[in-house]
Design a protein around this motif. Structure first.
Motif, PDB file in Angstrom:
ATOM      1  N   ILE A  92       2.943  41.774 -72.247  1.00  0.00           N
ATOM      2  CA  ILE A  92       2.152  41.196 -73.329  1.00  0.00           C
ATOM      3  C   ILE A  92       1.792  42.277 -74.347  1.00  0.00           C
ATOM      4  CG2 ILE A  92       1.195  39.378 -71.881  1.00  0.00           C
ATOM      5  CD1 ILE A  92      -1.377  41.015 -71.685  1.00  0.00           C
ATOM      6  N   THR A  93       1.316  41.839 -75.502  1.00  0.00           N
ATOM      7  CA  THR A  93       0.863  42.738 -76.564  1.00  0.00           C
ATOM      8  C   THR A  93      -0.668  42.763 -76.559  1.00  0.00           C
ATOM      9  OG1 THR A  93       2.795  42.089 -77.863  1.00  0.00           O
ATOM     10  CG2 THR A  93       1.035  43.269 -79.015  1.00  0.00           C
ATOM     11  N   LEU A  94      -1.255  43.969 -76.577  1.00  0.00           N
ATOM     12  CA  LEU A  94      -2.708  44.103 -76.534  1.00  0.00           C
ATOM     13  C   LEU A  94      -3.199  45.040 -77.628  1.00  0.00           C
ATOM     14  CD1 LEU A  94      -3.758  44.515 -72.780  1.00  0.00           C
ATOM     15  CD2 LEU A  94      -4.229  42.581 -74.288  1.00  0.00           C
ATOM     16  N   PRO A  95      -4.401  44.792 -78.180  1.00  0.00           N
ATOM     17  CA  PRO A  95      -5.001  45.771 -79.100  1.00  0.00           C
ATOM     18  C   PRO A  95      -5.476  46.991 -78.306  1.00  0.00           C
ATOM     19  CG  PRO A  95      -6.512  43.955 -78.689  1.00  0.00           C
ATOM     20  CD  PRO A  95      -5.222  43.583 -78.031  1.00  0.00           C
ATOM     21  N   ASN A 122       4.860  43.434 -76.622  1.00  0.00           N
ATOM     22  CA  ASN A 122       4.988  43.296 -75.172  1.00  0.00           C
ATOM     23  C   ASN A 122       5.043  44.657 -74.473  1.00  0.00           C
ATOM     24  OD1 ASN A 122       5.037  40.556 -75.610  1.00  0.00           O
ATOM     25  ND2 ASN A 122       7.255  40.372 -75.447  1.00  0.00           N
ATOM     26  N   GLY A 123       4.212  45.563 -74.959  1.00  0.00           N
ATOM     27  CA  GLY A 123       4.210  46.927 -74.423  1.00  0.00           C
ATOM     28  C   GLY A 123       3.247  47.157 -73.279  1.00  0.00           C
ATOM     29  N   PHE A 124       2.526  46.096 -72.856  1.00  0.00           N
ATOM     30  CA  PHE A 124       1.568  46.241 -71.759  1.00  0.00           C
ATOM     31  C   PHE A 124       1.962  45.277 -70.639  1.00  0.00           C
ATOM     32  CE2 PHE A 124      -2.262  44.864 -69.505  1.00  0.00           C
ATOM     33  CZ  PHE A 124      -2.824  46.084 -69.149  1.00  0.00           C
ATOM     34  N   ARG A 125       1.864  45.734 -69.396  1.00  0.00           N
ATOM     35  CA  ARG A 125       2.197  44.910 -68.243  1.00  0.00           C
ATOM     36  C   ARG A 125       0.931  44.366 -67.585  1.00  0.00           C
ATOM     37  NH1 ARG A 125       7.394  42.921 -67.217  1.00  0.00           N
ATOM     38  NH2 ARG A 125       8.807  44.383 -68.230  1.00  0.00           N
ATOM     39  N   MET A 126       0.912  43.060 -67.398  1.00  0.00           N
ATOM     40  CA  MET A 126      -0.172  42.455 -66.641  1.00  0.00           C
ATOM     41  C   MET A 126      -0.059  42.881 -65.177  1.00  0.00           C
ATOM     42  SD  MET A 126       0.038  38.626 -68.345  1.00  0.00           S
ATOM     43  CE  MET A 126      -1.459  37.960 -67.633  1.00  0.00           C
ATOM     44  N   TYR A 143      -5.657  38.322 -70.720  1.00  0.00           N
ATOM     45  CA  TYR A 143      -6.553  39.461 -70.885  1.00  0.00           C
ATOM     46  C   TYR A 143      -7.213  39.389 -72.256  1.00  0.00           C
ATOM     47  CZ  TYR A 143      -4.285  41.844 -66.920  1.00  0.00           C
ATOM     48  OH  TYR A 143      -3.812  42.196 -65.681  1.00  0.00           O
ATOM     49  N   PHE A 144      -8.406  39.996 -72.371  1.00  0.00           N
ATOM     50  CA  PHE A 144      -9.039  40.148 -73.670  1.00  0.00           C
ATOM     51  C   PHE A 144      -9.873  41.427 -73.666  1.00  0.00           C
ATOM     52  CE2 PHE A 144     -12.251  38.098 -71.127  1.00  0.00           C
ATOM     53  CZ  PHE A 144     -13.466  38.587 -71.603  1.00  0.00           C
ATOM     54  N   ILE A 145     -10.212  41.894 -74.868  1.00  0.00           N
ATOM     55  CA  ILE A 145     -11.043  43.084 -75.020  1.00  0.00           C
ATOM     56  C   ILE A 145     -12.488  42.646 -75.252  1.00  0.00           C
ATOM     57  CG2 ILE A 145     -11.409  45.226 -76.303  1.00  0.00           C
ATOM     58  CD1 ILE A 145      -8.743  45.130 -74.838  1.00  0.00           C
ATOM     59  N   VAL A 164     -13.882  47.256 -73.201  1.00  0.00           N
ATOM     60  CA  VAL A 164     -12.978  47.437 -72.064  1.00  0.00           C
ATOM     61  C   VAL A 164     -12.038  46.235 -71.971  1.00  0.00           C
ATOM     62  CG1 VAL A 164     -14.598  48.874 -70.767  1.00  0.00           C
ATOM     63  CG2 VAL A 164     -14.626  46.369 -70.482  1.00  0.00           C
ATOM     64  N   LEU A 165     -10.984  46.404 -71.195  1.00  0.00           N
ATOM     65  CA  LEU A 165     -10.018  45.333 -70.953  1.00  0.00           C
ATOM     66  C   LEU A 165     -10.531  44.446 -69.824  1.00  0.00           C
ATOM     67  CD1 LEU A 165      -7.166  44.157 -71.555  1.00  0.00           C
ATOM     68  CD2 LEU A 165      -6.295  45.649 -69.746  1.00  0.00           C
ATOM     69  N   LYS A 166     -10.574  43.124 -70.085  1.00  0.00           N
ATOM     70  CA  LYS A 166     -11.070  42.190 -69.083  1.00  0.00           C
ATOM     71  C   LYS A 166      -9.993  41.158 -68.750  1.00  0.00           C
ATOM     72  CE  LYS A 166     -15.994  42.604 -70.079  1.00  0.00           C
ATOM     73  NZ  LYS A 166     -17.273  41.859 -70.250  1.00  0.00           N
ATOM     74  N   GLN A 167     -10.027  40.732 -67.507  1.00  0.00           N
ATOM     75  CA  GLN A 167      -9.026  39.786 -66.998  1.00  0.00           C
ATOM     76  C   GLN A 167      -9.670  38.445 -66.696  1.00  0.00           C
ATOM     77  OE1 GLN A 167      -6.349  40.993 -63.661  1.00  0.00           O
ATOM     78  NE2 GLN A 167      -7.168  39.197 -62.606  1.00  0.00           N
TER      79      GLN A 167
END
Length: 790
Positions: free
Chosen positions: A680-683, A712-716, A755-757, A770-773
């Motif tokens: 996925i893509t994340l800030p 899509n540079g981040f892996r869940m 995920y969200f910030i 922080v990154l939250k799931q």
């Protein structure tokens, strides 16, 4: 066209046979007790030199040298039948097979005479017994064909609980989903958590991931071919089931006993009935709302004579969400209501005709439609202030004719044609807004005609070498634009030893319709659109190779396959675009935005290795599957033109499925799955822009910007889950009662849904981000009750 002539010459050259005296055995294979036709039954001589498989209507034809032969009729879930014949002339031989599921005891099967995967010329194909689908534990006890297909190697699921299918790197739109010959466009209920197919009404399910026979076309990644039951021709029977969120019922019986039959099945949820009292209580009676879905399957068939049969079948299903709010204050009133509905409808009329002992023909007229409808209305003092009616959909009318020809002992030829008239409605909008006196009434339509002609020949070249040669010529015409594409296909199998063979295949595919989607949830807002002069058809080329081995001593089959697939002209939304942009305007200008303006095209590649160890019969059945794969995309307008992993690229995917018959009336089922996390893509940071945005020229705020990972540079986090279920069967005077207790996500794994910030401490303005799931399902127990009438 030179290629076409070459393929035809190969067919003609290899179709010649010796002039030894031969005769043909032909007929139908049916289920004893119901007289329902059985497709996919394997018929072979005891020396395994000659063999054939019944077609979709239970017909077979086998040409053999004159003399004595021992024929074996074999089908998973049924007792074998062996017949000794002395062939002196053409022979009509109809066979009835007894189901092993019709009794609670154990049936002994001769494994040496069982169907062998190593003897099949086709690869990348999996047939899933309906009995196994009904025994595998599922979310909230809702048995789901697609959830079972997700457990097969080469098939990835979407997010937690979703029923979407991603086959060998392809998207959900690249799967050809067929029910009784009709294409189903949106196969999901409840925003993707359940599929629309009721297993009670199904007779067979086949998944094809590669090496596609030429009779299939129009999609790049897979074919999911399902056939409904015909119905019992001997007596009236039924089945009812009650679960946590839905109930279902089925009835089937004869029409003029022995000549025809009918079947009718339905399913409906009662989520709306459960939620409505809660909504009314919390809103003091001012609001109400709910959600439900239903399915209805129906089928009729009748034998006009020994050589002619007619079938009529249909599916009708719909999801509906609704919400109403109404309140009054002094002399003023306010009323708001909205509806959100979507659904499929299919209808198929078929005529079978046996033209002779070596020729069978089926003619089909098919209707299929998918519709989405969103309505909203706001009233003040009984005067409409705002009204929206938005719709989209696709409608097909199809005619097709398919021939099965069995000219000799070495060749089994299929040929035919199809033509489909598509009507695409990407958007139809009626908007009334009295706040700014605006009126909109727009509808976008595209009409297209898709055709295909094909021929394929399964050839037994030698006792060790078989091949399936195929050629399809497809075309698509839309708005004056014409596309014509040749699609060669070939599959080969070489027998290394008695139970071991090497296999290889190549398939070229073209897809003339696209699905616009910007989420992985399978929302009904995804739009079907055609290839146009601006958006080219998608195409793919896939090669595969591997080996298959049967282990008769343990009733096991093992397949290992490697594949490499190239995809061209795949589509995606441009950054920030979605279906909400279609038909809108830029910053109040008159320039309209079409879906073609919102998308970009690119290429993709997928490659990997699949492992499947399967046992279909015995006290212990199930499979172990493993997939190692890579899927990458490249779009000039996305990720700065750099290659990136697809969202559902999954490096490792493991599934373990087991059903164990503890006693004649107790079956324990369990599954365990593991998969690498989605990409996925994340800030990764937020910063203030040098822009001050005012509000009513009085106050305002500083605009913020965000820096993101590459696409899509981040892996869940990795996904894994275990499910378990136990079925207790009891034979009653009038049938069999089944009680099932199951648990989804047995060890309550918190798998990521998204995920969200956000702030580490919710109410602390100085807290760091922080990154939250977010996870959906903890352990979910369920119970269901089923009764099958004799």
């Amino acid at each position: 066209m030179k290629m076409t002539y070459c393929w035809l010459l190969v067919f003609l050259g290899l179709s010649t046979s010796a002039f030894a005296q031969k005769h043909t055995i032909s007929g139908f294979v049916k289920e004893a007790g119901s007289k329902e036709a059985l497709l996919g039954v394997t018929i072979f001589t005891s020396d395994r030199v000659h063999g054939v498989i019944t077609n979709d209507f239970g017909f077979y034809s086998l040409t053999l040298p004159a003399g004595k032969h021992e024929l074996v009729f074999d089908y998973v879930g049924y007792e074998q039948v062996v017949r000794t014949i002395d062939l002196k002339a053409n022979l009509e031989l109809n066979i009835n097979l007894n189901s092993t599921d019709s009794k609670l005891g154990t049936t002994v099967i001769d494994a040496k005479k069982r169907e062998k995967v190593s003897e099949k010329v086709r690869m990348s194909t999996v047939e899933i017994p309906i009995k196994q689908i009904k025994e595998i534990p599922a979310l909230l006890g809702e048995k789901d064909v697609f959830k079972v297909i997700q457990l097969m190697p080469g098939v990835q699921s979407g997010s937690e609980g979703q029923s979407g299918l991603y086959v060998r790197g392809g998207g959900p739109d690249q799967n050809l989903v067929i029910l009784d010959g009709a294409t189903v466009y949106n196969a999901q209920h409840l925003f993707g958590f359940f599929s629309i197919f009721n297993g009670d009404a199904l007779r067979s399910v086949e998944l094809i991931k590669g090496g596609f026979p030429a009779r299939y076309g129009g999609r790049l990644s897979s074919v999911i071919d399902m056939n409904m039951k015909d119905g019992n021709k001997e007596k009236t029977t039924g089945e009812v089931g009650i679960g946590i969120i839905s109930s279902r019922a089925l009835i089937e019986g004869p029409i003029n006993k022995g000549k025809g039959s009918f079947i009718l099945s339905g399913r409906r949820t009662y989520i709306d009935a459960l939620l409505q009292p809660i909504i009314l209580a919390t809103s003091q009676g001012e609001s109400t709302g709910g959600y439900f879905f239903y399915d209805l399957n129906a089928k009729l068939n009748y034998e006009l004579g020994k050589k002619d049969k007619i079938y009529a079948s249909g599916y009708f299903g719909r999801d509906r969400f609704y919400f109403k709010e109404k309140y009054s204050f002094n002399d003023d009133s306010y009323d708001f209501r909205t509806r959100f509905g979507w659904g499929n409808a299919t209808g198929t009329l078929r005529w079978n005709h046996v033209m002779g002992p070596k020729m069978f023909v089926n003619t089909s007229l098919i209707y299929s439609t998918y519709k989405l409808q969103i309505t909203a209305e706001e009233k003040e003092n009984d005067t409409t202030q705002f009204q929206l009616n938005y719709g989209s959909g696709i409608r097909d009318y199809t005619i097709k004719q398919d021939y099965d020809w069995y000219p000799n002992t070495r060749n089994k030829i299929k040929f035919g044609f199809m033509a489909t008239h598509h009507l695409f409605t990407p958007s139809a909008t009626v908007l009334v807004d009295n706040f700014d006196s605006s009126r909109v009434n727009e509808e976008t339509n595209y009409k297209g005609v898709e055709t295909g002609v094909y021929v394929e020949d399964e050839i037994r070249v030698t006792s060790k070498f078989k091949t399936l040669l195929g050629f399809r010529l497809s075309s698509f015409h839309v708005n004056g634009e014409q596309y014509i594409n040749p699609e060669p296909r070939i599959s080969m199998a070489y027998k290394l030893a008695k139970n071991t063979s090497l296999k290889a295949s190549y398939a070229s595919m073209n897809q003339y319709i696209h699905l616009l989607t910007n989420s992985g949830v399978g929302l009904p807002t995804d739009l079907w659109v055609p290839a146009t002069n601006r958006v080219k058809p998608q195409s793919s080329s896939q090669i595969a190779g591997g080996f298959a081995r049967d282990i008769p001593k343990y009733n096991l089959s093992l397949t290992v396959e490697g594949y490499y697939k190239e995809m061209r002209n795949i589509i995606a939304y441009k950054e920030g675009a979605s279906f909400l942009s279609v038909g809108g305007a830029f910053d109040g200008e008159d320039q309209k935005v079409t879906w073609e303006d919102n998308i970009t095209t690119g290429d993709g590649v997928s490659y990997g290795t699949e492992f499947l160890l399967q046992r279909k019969e015995g006290k212990l059945t199930g499979w172990v599957g493993y997939t190692l794969s890579w899927t990458k995309h490249q779009f000039d307008e996305l990720n700065f033109g750099r290659e990136f992993f697809a969202r559902y690229d999954r490096r490792h995917d493991i599934s373990v499925v087991a059903q164990y018959k503890l006693k004649d009336n107790i079956t324990i089922s369990a599954t365990w799955v593991y998969g690498t996390g989605n990409a996925i893509t994340l800030p990764i940071s937020t910063f203030r822009l040098d822009q001050f945005r005012s509000i009513a020229n009085q106050s305002g705020y500083w605009a913020n910007g965000q820096e993101y990972t590459e696409r899509n540079g981040f892996r869940m986090a990795a996904y894994h889950r275990a499910d378990i279920g136990v079925q207790f069967k009891k034979k009653k005077k009038r049938g069999i009662r089944t009680l099932e207790v199951s648990a989804y996500n047995l060890y309550s794994r918190q798998n990521p849904f998204y995920y969200f910030i956000g702030p580490e401490q919710r109410f602390n303005p100085d807290s760091k981000q922080v990154l939250k799931q977010v996870s959906l399902f903890p352990i979910l127990p369920s119970i269901s009750w089923n009764y099958k009438f004799n």
